[in-house]
Each structure stands twice: as C-alpha cells, then as structure tokens.
Scaffold this motif. Structure first.
Motif, PDB file in Angstrom:
ATOM      1  N   LEU A   1      39.902 -66.084 -19.160  1.00  0.00           N
ATOM      2  CA  LEU A   1      40.815 -66.580 -18.123  1.00  0.00           C
ATOM      3  C   LEU A   1      40.728 -65.705 -16.873  1.00  0.00           C
ATOM      4  CD1 LEU A   1      44.069 -67.482 -20.117  1.00  0.00           C
ATOM      5  CD2 LEU A   1      42.363 -69.053 -19.193  1.00  0.00           C
ATOM      6  N   ARG A   2      40.733 -64.405 -17.092  1.00  0.00           N
ATOM      7  CA  ARG A   2      40.633 -63.482 -15.955  1.00  0.00           C
ATOM      8  C   ARG A   2      39.330 -63.702 -15.186  1.00  0.00           C
ATOM      9  NH1 ARG A   2      40.496 -57.039 -16.768  1.00  0.00           N
ATOM     10  NH2 ARG A   2      38.648 -57.628 -17.984  1.00  0.00           N
ATOM     11  N   ASP A   3      38.228 -63.820 -15.914  1.00  0.00           N
ATOM     12  CA  ASP A   3      36.941 -64.048 -15.257  1.00  0.00           C
ATOM     13  C   ASP A   3      36.944 -65.369 -14.496  1.00  0.00           C
ATOM     14  OD1 ASP A   3      36.053 -61.674 -16.266  1.00  0.00           O
ATOM     15  OD2 ASP A   3      34.875 -62.568 -17.897  1.00  0.00           O
ATOM     16  N   ASP A   4      37.535 -66.397 -15.095  1.00  0.00           N
ATOM     17  CA  ASP A   4      37.600 -67.701 -14.431  1.00  0.00           C
ATOM     18  C   ASP A   4      38.373 -67.608 -13.114  1.00  0.00           C
ATOM     19  OD1 ASP A   4      36.161 -68.870 -16.445  1.00  0.00           O
ATOM     20  OD2 ASP A   4      37.892 -69.764 -17.469  1.00  0.00           O
ATOM     21  N   PHE A   5      39.504 -66.890 -13.125  1.00  0.00           N
ATOM     22  CA  PHE A   5      40.315 -66.753 -11.910  1.00  0.00           C
ATOM     23  C   PHE A   5      39.580 -65.934 -10.853  1.00  0.00           C
ATOM     24  CE2 PHE A   5      43.733 -68.985 -13.574  1.00  0.00           C
ATOM     25  CZ  PHE A   5      44.856 -68.939 -12.752  1.00  0.00           C
ATOM     26  N   ASP A   6      38.989 -64.826 -11.268  1.00  0.00           N
ATOM     27  CA  ASP A   6      38.266 -63.988 -10.309  1.00  0.00           C
ATOM     28  C   ASP A   6      37.101 -64.757  -9.675  1.00  0.00           C
ATOM     29  OD1 ASP A   6      39.838 -61.713 -10.520  1.00  0.00           O
ATOM     30  OD2 ASP A   6      38.674 -60.880 -12.175  1.00  0.00           O
ATOM     31  N   ASP A   7      36.341 -65.453 -10.511  1.00  0.00           N
ATOM     32  CA  ASP A   7      35.205 -66.222  -9.997  1.00  0.00           C
ATOM     33  C   ASP A   7      35.673 -67.334  -9.061  1.00  0.00           C
ATOM     34  OD1 ASP A   7      33.556 -64.621 -11.481  1.00  0.00           O
ATOM     35  OD2 ASP A   7      33.232 -66.077 -13.090  1.00  0.00           O
ATOM     36  N   ALA A   8      36.766 -68.015  -9.437  1.00  0.00           N
ATOM     37  CA  ALA A   8      37.297 -69.094  -8.598  1.00  0.00           C
ATOM     38  C   ALA A   8      37.744 -68.554  -7.247  1.00  0.00           C
ATOM     39  CB  ALA A   8      38.459 -69.787  -9.313  1.00  0.00           C
TER      40      ALA A   8
ATOM     41  N   LEU B   1      36.588 -65.938  -5.665  1.00  0.00           N
ATOM     42  CA  LEU B   1      35.405 -65.608  -4.869  1.00  0.00           C
ATOM     43  C   LEU B   1      34.757 -66.862  -4.282  1.00  0.00           C
ATOM     44  CD1 LEU B   1      33.807 -62.819  -7.106  1.00  0.00           C
ATOM     45  CD2 LEU B   1      35.163 -62.541  -5.030  1.00  0.00           C
ATOM     46  N   ARG B   2      34.764 -67.941  -5.052  1.00  0.00           N
ATOM     47  CA  ARG B   2      34.209 -69.194  -4.523  1.00  0.00           C
ATOM     48  C   ARG B   2      35.053 -69.708  -3.358  1.00  0.00           C
ATOM     49  NH1 ARG B   2      33.641 -70.420 -10.075  1.00  0.00           N
ATOM     50  NH2 ARG B   2      35.407 -71.861 -10.002  1.00  0.00           N
ATOM     51  N   LEU B   3      36.365 -69.592  -3.477  1.00  0.00           N
ATOM     52  CA  LEU B   3      37.250 -70.042  -2.407  1.00  0.00           C
ATOM     53  C   LEU B   3      37.117 -69.164  -1.165  1.00  0.00           C
ATOM     54  CD1 LEU B   3      40.423 -70.896  -4.535  1.00  0.00           C
ATOM     55  CD2 LEU B   3      38.954 -72.518  -3.316  1.00  0.00           C
ATOM     56  N   VAL B   4      36.844 -67.875  -1.358  1.00  0.00           N
ATOM     57  CA  VAL B   4      36.586 -66.991  -0.217  1.00  0.00           C
ATOM     58  C   VAL B   4      35.348 -67.471   0.535  1.00  0.00           C
ATOM     59  CG1 VAL B   4      35.845 -64.671   0.456  1.00  0.00           C
ATOM     60  CG2 VAL B   4      37.706 -64.946  -1.180  1.00  0.00           C
ATOM     61  N   GLU B   5      34.306 -67.823  -0.204  1.00  0.00           N
ATOM     62  CA  GLU B   5      33.071 -68.306   0.429  1.00  0.00           C
ATOM     63  C   GLU B   5      33.312 -69.589   1.219  1.00  0.00           C
ATOM     64  OE1 GLU B   5      30.208 -68.742  -2.641  1.00  0.00           O
ATOM     65  OE2 GLU B   5      29.907 -66.579  -2.925  1.00  0.00           O
ATOM     66  N   LYS B   6      34.261 -70.396   0.752  1.00  0.00           N
ATOM     67  CA  LYS B   6      34.591 -71.640   1.447  1.00  0.00           C
ATOM     68  C   LYS B   6      35.552 -71.414   2.615  1.00  0.00           C
ATOM     69  CE  LYS B   6      34.316 -74.328  -2.861  1.00  0.00           C
ATOM     70  NZ  LYS B   6      35.107 -75.170  -3.804  1.00  0.00           N
ATOM     71  N   GLY B   7      36.087 -70.191   2.718  1.00  0.00           N
ATOM     72  CA  GLY B   7      37.043 -69.884   3.777  1.00  0.00           C
ATOM     73  C   GLY B   7      38.428 -70.440   3.521  1.00  0.00           C
ATOM     74  N   GLU B   8      38.784 -70.696   2.246  1.00  0.00           N
ATOM     75  CA  GLU B   8      40.059 -71.319   1.919  1.00  0.00           C
ATOM     76  C   GLU B   8      41.125 -70.325   1.470  1.00  0.00           C
ATOM     77  OE1 GLU B   8      39.599 -74.578  -0.770  1.00  0.00           O
ATOM     78  OE2 GLU B   8      37.861 -75.402   0.293  1.00  0.00           O
ATOM     79  N   VAL B   9      40.750 -69.065   1.246  1.00  0.00           N
ATOM     80  CA  VAL B   9      41.701 -68.016   0.858  1.00  0.00           C
ATOM     81  C   VAL B   9      41.350 -66.743   1.623  1.00  0.00           C
ATOM     82  CG1 VAL B   9      42.112 -68.976  -1.454  1.00  0.00           C
ATOM     83  CG2 VAL B   9      40.285 -67.292  -1.111  1.00  0.00           C
TER      84      VAL B   9
END
Length: 278
Positions: A241-248, A250-258
């Motif tokens: 769960l922790r890995d899923d949240f961390d990875d998610a 980072l993906r949102l950072v790349e999209k500029g959404e967080v």
C-alpha cells in the motif's frame, strides 16, 4: 486456446450433445468472468481512511463530509493508485487505536508519533509540513526558548498528544496545563488571560483568527513536523500500500497535478525542546 479446444471438442460430439456441450462451456466462461469481476470490483480495493479535526488540512463539514487540503490530496492519490477511499471521521486517540488494531488502513497525519512507532509504516513522500506554535498575547514575551514555559500556564487542545509533548508537560511540575475543547475556545481563553501561552498548530489557528480582537495574538514557532500517509501494519499488504501511494504521488507530480516532492529534513525545533521528543 479456449476457442480451439471448443472447436475440436465439437467435432467428436453427436448432434444431440452439441448444444449441451456448448451450454456448459458458456456457463464456465461466465463463471470465470464473474470471478474476475469480483476480484477487481470497486469494493475489493476499498481503503478505510481515518481523518481528524485539523482544519483546514483535514476536517468534517457541517453536513458530515470529509474536507480539507490533505483530504483532497489523499483522494486524488488513492484513486491514482487504484483504490477507493472510504473516509472515517475519528478522534485522534481512536485513530491511533484503530491503526494499531487494523480497523483502519491509513491515516493522512504526521510522522514519528511515539505511540505508533511499532504499529505503522510511513510513506516516503511527505506532501506538506505541519508547524506547532506557541501563541501568546501582545505584551507577553515571545517564546524563543522552551525553558520559558517553566512557571507558566499553558493551554492545550483536548485530544491532541503533540507527538508525546503533552505527557511531558503534564509530568513537569513547573508547568500548569489547561485544556480547551477546540481551537476557537483555546484562543478565547488566551485572550481572557486564562493561560500565558497556547500550544497549537499554525494552520488551524490561522484559519480562525478572524475576529477584530484576535489582532492581539502573536506567534512563536516551536516545532515543524512532516505530514505523510500512515499505514497500519495490521494490514497484510501494508508495505505494498505504501509503495502504491508513493508511486502514485510521483506519477501525479510528473503530470503537474500535485505539489513537488518535499525534501525531508529534521525541521525546526525551538532551543530547549525536550531531547527525548526530537
């Protein structure tokens, strides 16, 4: 492969058994499809997310809905990670208990809570910082060293542990601790001189300093802590769960959404702060 098998099977069937065999194969296919749907349906990946009254970061609206900047961030990251968040509003003490016994899966809260040290995993990502401050009236000396609390009356918020600091204050015979039921009451108590200092977090207090008489309130920084997602180790997939949240995230950072990933540091600590709580 299933189609090829079916075709060869039908070659050796009599016409009377052809439709029976076809019915059996369709039934098996339907059962397999139902099973797959049950495993990947919306209820299979629901996460129980605790949240506490900590406006404007996390809080409950008048109609009982979860709200706040960390709530919205949690919802966005959970969905990106493939989970459906189910928010549960709890007092802080019960949040700690439910994290320990597994009745909730994750809490958008703060790191390094002494009571939870053996019961949780913290996300590597910290989306924001939380500042503890000492609030005081105009004319009162600023708190630039923690020892200045000796001999003083300190107002605290009921239900908050301050990362173990409350217990330390209560065990210190030179400091008188007074409890307030909420942030607004605590500020009003301070203005009425029912305490010399108020220990409370910056974000909730700034949110309520709206009355003209609040202009006499001043602030000294005491400690900065990191906010993160806190996962219950009672969950069998806590590390995943922790890995899923961390990875998610980072993906949102790349999209500029967080917001970009923060650099985790020890943060500010006022001189004289108890060494064992740093």
């Amino acid at each position: 492969m299933r189609s090829s098998f079916s075709l060869h099977l039908f070659v050796f069937l009599t016409p009377g058994l052809f439709h029976v065999a076809r019915l059996v194969i369709l039934l098996v296919a339907a059962l397999l499809s139902t099973s797959a749907t049950a495993q990947s349906g919306p209820g299979a990946k629901t996460l129980r997310v605790a949240y506490v009254e900590f406006p404007p970061i996390t809080y409950q609206t008048d109609d009982g809905a979860p709200a706040g900047s960390f709530i919205e961030l949690t919802r966005k990251v959970a969905v990106e990670a493939g989970y459906k968040p189910e928010f549960v509003y709890l007092p802080l003490s019960r949040t700690y208990l439910y994290l320990s016994n597994g009745r909730i899966d994750v809490w958008p809260g703060v790191t390094e809570v002494p009571r939870l040290v053996d019961d949780v995993l913290e996300s590597w990502v910290s989306p924001l910082a939380v500042q503890l401050s000492a609030w005081y009236r105009e004319g009162t000396p600023a708190l630039d060293h923690f020892d200045l609390l000796q001999g003083k009356r300190v107002i605290v918020i009921g239900g908050y542990t301050y990362g173990g600091l409350l217990a330390w204050l209560e065990q210190n015979g030179g400091i008188r601790v007074t409890e307030a039921p909420n942030h607004r009451s605590a500020v009003d108590m301070l203005k009425r001189k029912r305490g010399d200092y108020l220990l409370d977090y910056r974000q909730p207090v700034q949110e309520i300093l709206t009355e003209p008489s609040d202009s006499v309130i001043r602030e000294s920084e005491v400690r900065t802590r990191n906010a993160a997602w806190i996962f219950s180790l009672a969950h069998p997939r806590a590390a995943l769960l922790r890995d899923d949240f961390d990875d998610a995230y980072l993906r949102l950072v790349e999209k500029g959404e967080v917001p970009p990933v923060r650099e985790i540091t020890g943060g500010y600590v006022i001189p004289g702060f108890p060494e064992e709580l740093r």
